[in-house]
Design an enzyme around this catalytic site. Structure first.
Site, PDB file in Angstrom:
ATOM      1  N   ARG A  23       4.892  20.048  -1.951  1.00 29.93           N
ATOM      2  CA  ARG A  23       5.171  18.762  -1.292  1.00 29.93           C
ATOM      3  C   ARG A  23       3.984  17.826  -1.487  1.00 29.93           C
ATOM      4  O   ARG A  23       2.915  18.233  -1.911  1.00 29.93           O
ATOM      5  CB  ARG A  23       5.485  18.962   0.187  1.00 29.93           C
ATOM      6  CG  ARG A  23       4.418  19.731   0.954  1.00 29.93           C
ATOM      7  CD  ARG A  23       4.242  19.210   2.332  1.00 29.93           C
ATOM      8  NE  ARG A  23       3.800  17.840   2.344  1.00 29.93           N
ATOM      9  CZ  ARG A  23       2.519  17.457   2.228  1.00 29.93           C
ATOM     10  NH1 ARG A  23       1.562  18.354   2.048  1.00 29.93           N
ATOM     11  NH2 ARG A  23       2.199  16.184   2.267  1.00 29.93           N
ATOM     12  N   GLY A  24       4.240  16.561  -1.132  1.00 27.44           N
ATOM     13  CA  GLY A  24       3.240  15.536  -1.406  1.00 27.44           C
ATOM     14  C   GLY A  24       3.626  14.914  -2.736  1.00 27.44           C
ATOM     15  O   GLY A  24       3.873  15.637  -3.726  1.00 27.44           O
ATOM     16  N   ALA A  25       3.704  13.578  -2.742  1.00 25.98           N
ATOM     17  CA  ALA A  25       4.264  12.902  -3.908  1.00 25.98           C
ATOM     18  C   ALA A  25       3.544  13.258  -5.214  1.00 25.98           C
ATOM     19  O   ALA A  25       4.179  13.459  -6.256  1.00 25.98           O
ATOM     20  CB  ALA A  25       4.251  11.394  -3.664  1.00 25.98           C
ATOM     21  N   ALA A  26       2.223  13.325  -5.180  1.00 27.45           N
ATOM     22  CA  ALA A  26       1.475  13.612  -6.412  1.00 27.45           C
ATOM     23  C   ALA A  26       1.711  15.052  -6.865  1.00 27.45           C
ATOM     24  O   ALA A  26       1.909  15.311  -8.068  1.00 27.45           O
ATOM     25  CB  ALA A  26      -0.020  13.355  -6.189  1.00 27.45           C
ATOM     26  N   ARG A  66      14.721  15.881  -4.174  1.00 30.82           N
ATOM     27  CA  ARG A  66      14.368  15.030  -3.028  1.00 30.82           C
ATOM     28  C   ARG A  66      14.466  13.570  -3.490  1.00 30.82           C
ATOM     29  O   ARG A  66      13.987  13.236  -4.570  1.00 30.82           O
ATOM     30  CB  ARG A  66      12.934  15.327  -2.533  1.00 30.82           C
ATOM     31  CG  ARG A  66      12.766  16.715  -1.934  1.00 30.82           C
ATOM     32  CD  ARG A  66      11.381  16.880  -1.320  1.00 30.82           C
ATOM     33  NE  ARG A  66      11.238  16.172  -0.062  1.00 30.82           N
ATOM     34  CZ  ARG A  66      10.065  15.965   0.548  1.00 30.82           C
ATOM     35  NH1 ARG A  66       8.941  16.401  -0.001  1.00 30.82           N
ATOM     36  NH2 ARG A  66      10.017  15.325   1.705  1.00 30.82           N
ATOM     37  N   CYS A 131       0.277  12.414   8.435  1.00 30.72           N
ATOM     38  CA  CYS A 131       0.772  13.379   7.450  1.00 30.72           C
ATOM     39  C   CYS A 131      -0.374  13.911   6.576  1.00 30.72           C
ATOM     40  O   CYS A 131      -1.536  13.933   7.012  1.00 30.72           O
ATOM     41  CB  CYS A 131       1.897  12.780   6.605  1.00 30.72           C
ATOM     42  SG  CYS A 131       2.895  14.047   5.779  1.00 30.72           S
ATOM     43  N   ASP A 200       4.957   7.528  -0.447  1.00 35.27           N
ATOM     44  CA  ASP A 200       5.887   8.234  -1.322  1.00 35.27           C
ATOM     45  C   ASP A 200       6.506   7.269  -2.323  1.00 35.27           C
ATOM     46  O   ASP A 200       6.821   7.658  -3.447  1.00 35.27           O
ATOM     47  CB  ASP A 200       6.946   8.932  -0.478  1.00 35.27           C
ATOM     48  CG  ASP A 200       6.330  10.049   0.333  1.00 35.27           C
ATOM     49  OD1 ASP A 200       6.323  11.190  -0.133  1.00 35.27           O
ATOM     50  OD2 ASP A 200       5.772   9.761   1.411  1.00 35.27           O
ATOM     51  N   ASN A 210       6.699   5.833   3.542  1.00 34.95           N
ATOM     52  CA  ASN A 210       5.821   6.985   3.758  1.00 34.95           C
ATOM     53  C   ASN A 210       6.400   7.822   4.893  1.00 34.95           C
ATOM     54  O   ASN A 210       7.419   7.470   5.498  1.00 34.95           O
ATOM     55  CB  ASN A 210       4.397   6.516   4.072  1.00 34.95           C
ATOM     56  CG  ASN A 210       3.383   7.647   4.004  1.00 34.95           C
ATOM     57  OD1 ASN A 210       3.378   8.421   3.040  1.00 34.95           O
ATOM     58  ND2 ASN A 210       2.536   7.775   5.005  1.00 34.95           N
ATOM     59  N   LYS A 211       5.733   8.917   5.197  1.00 35.37           N
ATOM     60  CA  LYS A 211       6.218   9.874   6.200  1.00 35.37           C
ATOM     61  C   LYS A 211       6.640   9.182   7.486  1.00 35.37           C
ATOM     62  O   LYS A 211       5.969   8.271   7.958  1.00 35.37           O
ATOM     63  CB  LYS A 211       5.100  10.893   6.469  1.00 35.37           C
ATOM     64  CG  LYS A 211       5.415  11.994   7.425  1.00 35.37           C
ATOM     65  CD  LYS A 211       6.556  12.882   6.984  1.00 35.37           C
ATOM     66  CE  LYS A 211       6.444  13.339   5.554  1.00 35.37           C
ATOM     67  NZ  LYS A 211       7.337  14.389   5.143  1.00 35.37           N
ATOM     68  N   LYS A 236       3.439   5.682  -7.660  1.00 36.47           N
ATOM     69  CA  LYS A 236       4.255   5.545  -6.434  1.00 36.47           C
ATOM     70  C   LYS A 236       5.010   4.207  -6.411  1.00 36.47           C
ATOM     71  O   LYS A 236       5.738   3.931  -5.464  1.00 36.47           O
ATOM     72  CB  LYS A 236       3.375   5.644  -5.182  1.00 36.47           C
ATOM     73  CG  LYS A 236       2.313   6.730  -5.202  1.00 36.47           C
ATOM     74  CD  LYS A 236       2.883   8.096  -4.969  1.00 36.47           C
ATOM     75  CE  LYS A 236       1.846   9.196  -5.021  1.00 36.47           C
ATOM     76  NZ  LYS A 236       0.896   9.208  -3.955  1.00 36.47           N
TER      77      LYS A 236
HETATM   78  P1  RI2 Z   1       0.161  12.327  -1.965  1.00 36.80           P
HETATM   79  C1  RI2 Z   1       4.115  13.123   1.549  1.00 36.80           C
HETATM   80  O1  RI2 Z   1       5.506  13.353   1.669  1.00 36.80           O
HETATM   81  C2  RI2 Z   1       3.560  12.262   2.668  1.00 36.80           C
HETATM   82  O2  RI2 Z   1       4.473  11.293   3.136  1.00 36.80           O
HETATM   83  C3  RI2 Z   1       2.360  11.654   1.971  1.00 36.80           C
HETATM   84  O3  RI2 Z   1       1.860  10.507   2.631  1.00 36.80           O
HETATM   85  C4  RI2 Z   1       2.939  11.352   0.599  1.00 36.80           C
HETATM   86  O4  RI2 Z   1       3.797  12.463   0.315  1.00 36.80           O
HETATM   87  C5  RI2 Z   1       1.963  11.141  -0.505  1.00 36.80           C
HETATM   88  O5  RI2 Z   1       1.264  12.324  -0.792  1.00 36.80           O
HETATM   89  P2  RI2 Z   1       6.063  14.873   1.784  1.00 36.80           P
HETATM   90  O6  RI2 Z   1       6.253  15.376   0.380  1.00 36.80           O
HETATM   91  O7  RI2 Z   1       0.875  12.071  -3.252  1.00 36.80           O
HETATM   92  O8  RI2 Z   1       5.080  15.686   2.588  1.00 36.80           O
HETATM   93  O9  RI2 Z   1      -0.831  11.253  -1.649  1.00 36.80           O
HETATM   94  O10 RI2 Z   1       7.393  14.751   2.515  1.00 36.80           O
HETATM   95  O11 RI2 Z   1      -0.453  13.713  -1.902  1.00 36.80           O
END
Ligand code: RI2
Length: 321
Positions: A23-26, A66, A131, A200, A210-211, A236
């Protein structure tokens, strides 16, 4: 071809993204690029057309996991943009090189973004986070590397409590951390110098997706005069919003909010209630002070210029036939 014909690594990655193990967009973008590379590496397709069809199918399986973080389709676009080859081996190597270069750029972009974001943070500042965002944390890391002392008030971030991941990461870097429940955020906004969040997706009008809970935090921050800083790589930026599309907000399972036992009790109640679990919300640009990317810092209303420059007017959908 059905989704069962994709390589097991692709299916596993897709499953891990859907269940938020990845998880996390990156991180999602990185994993998607890695999965396309695995499909190319392990394929026994005997023609370039067959390999292209497999890659399209792999991209579709990944794309459907997703809906909100545009880093996922952007990663698929970038990796498959210029791949070419007159025979299977050439095409395979082209995909592998493209995925590798994408993953390297992703990492470097986050490093550059962190250095730019760190310029906004002064020695002794306290940030409030929401988050877990690696882009946001890269700004803190770069500030620490510059020798600045930074403290953090970390929002727990219901329902999945991803703020705990942020708290743990910051503690590893010896940042003093105070964890608060989401509803306590407003009480502590006077004690912080910045709200620092990731994204995101970013829409063409500068809205930040975002979250869930980010928009309420940003509105409260504006009310208290606390600047809101969004750390988001250009990956993003959501190109479809240039042509009027909106960003789909992912609705997740109610089991992230209530337990099976609680649901069983509700079902026994004729006046029982529904549970909805949106994973993200939209913060309008007027509540955001700066969007920090690897290309520099932008007022939210001006990201549209960057978006046009990077994506042009036409976006490809390589997961479609
Ligand atoms: P990075 C996450 O979504 C959060 O909303 C966070 O702010 C965003 O991705 C960006 O994350 P989720 O995948 O790319 O936890 O900065 O639902 O790591």
């Amino acid at each position: 071809m059905t989704s069962t014909s994709v390589h097991p690594d692709v299916a596993e990655t897709a499953d891990a993204i859907a269940t938020m193990e990845i998880r996390g967009a990156a991180a999602i973008a990185d994993a998607a690029a890695g999965a396309l590379a695995a499909q190319a590496r392990e394929s026994d397709a005997d023609t370039p057309e067959a390999l292209r069809a497999e890659l399209r199918e792999a991209a579709r399986v990944l794309y459907e996991t997703r809906p909100t973080a545009v880093s996922l389709p952007n990663a698929l676009r970038f990796v498959m943009a210029d791949v070419e080859g007159d025979d299977v081996e050439d095409l395979r190597q082209s995909v592998l090189a493209s995925a590798e270069s994408f993953q390297r750029d992703l990492d470097q972009a986050q490093g550059r973004l962190g250095e730019i974001g760190a310029n906004r943070l002064r020695d002794g500042d306290t940030v409030m986070t929401h988050c877990h965002s690696t882009d946001a944390l890269s700004c803190v890391k770069a500030a620490l590397d510059q020798g600045k002392h930074i403290e953090a008030i970390v929002k727990e971030t219901r329902p999945r409590k991803q703020g705990h991941i942020t708290a743990e990461q910051l503690r590893e870097w010896d940042v003093p951390v105070t964890l608060v429940v989401d509803s306590a955020a407003r009480r502590y906004l006077n004690d912080v110098d910045h709200v620092l969040v990731g994204a995101d997706s970013i829409a063409a009008d500068g809205s930040v997706i975002n979250k869930i809970g980010t928009s309420g935090l940003a509105v409260n921050a504006r009310d208290r005069g606390t600047p809101v800083m969004v750390a988001a790589q250009t990956l993003k930026l959501h190109p479809d919003t240039l042509t009027g599309h909106t960003v789909e907000i992912e609705m997740r399972d109610e089991t992230e909010v209530i337990t099976d036992e609680e649901r069983a009790e509700i079902q026994g109640d004729p006046d029982g209630f529904d549970v909805v679990n949106p994973a993200f919300d939209v913060t309008p640009p007027r509540y955001v002070d700066a969007i920090v990317t690897e290309r520099g810092q932008f007022p939210p209303e001006s990201v549209v210029v960057l978006m046009r420059e990077l994506f042009g007017s036409e976006t490809k959908r390589p997961w479609e036939a």
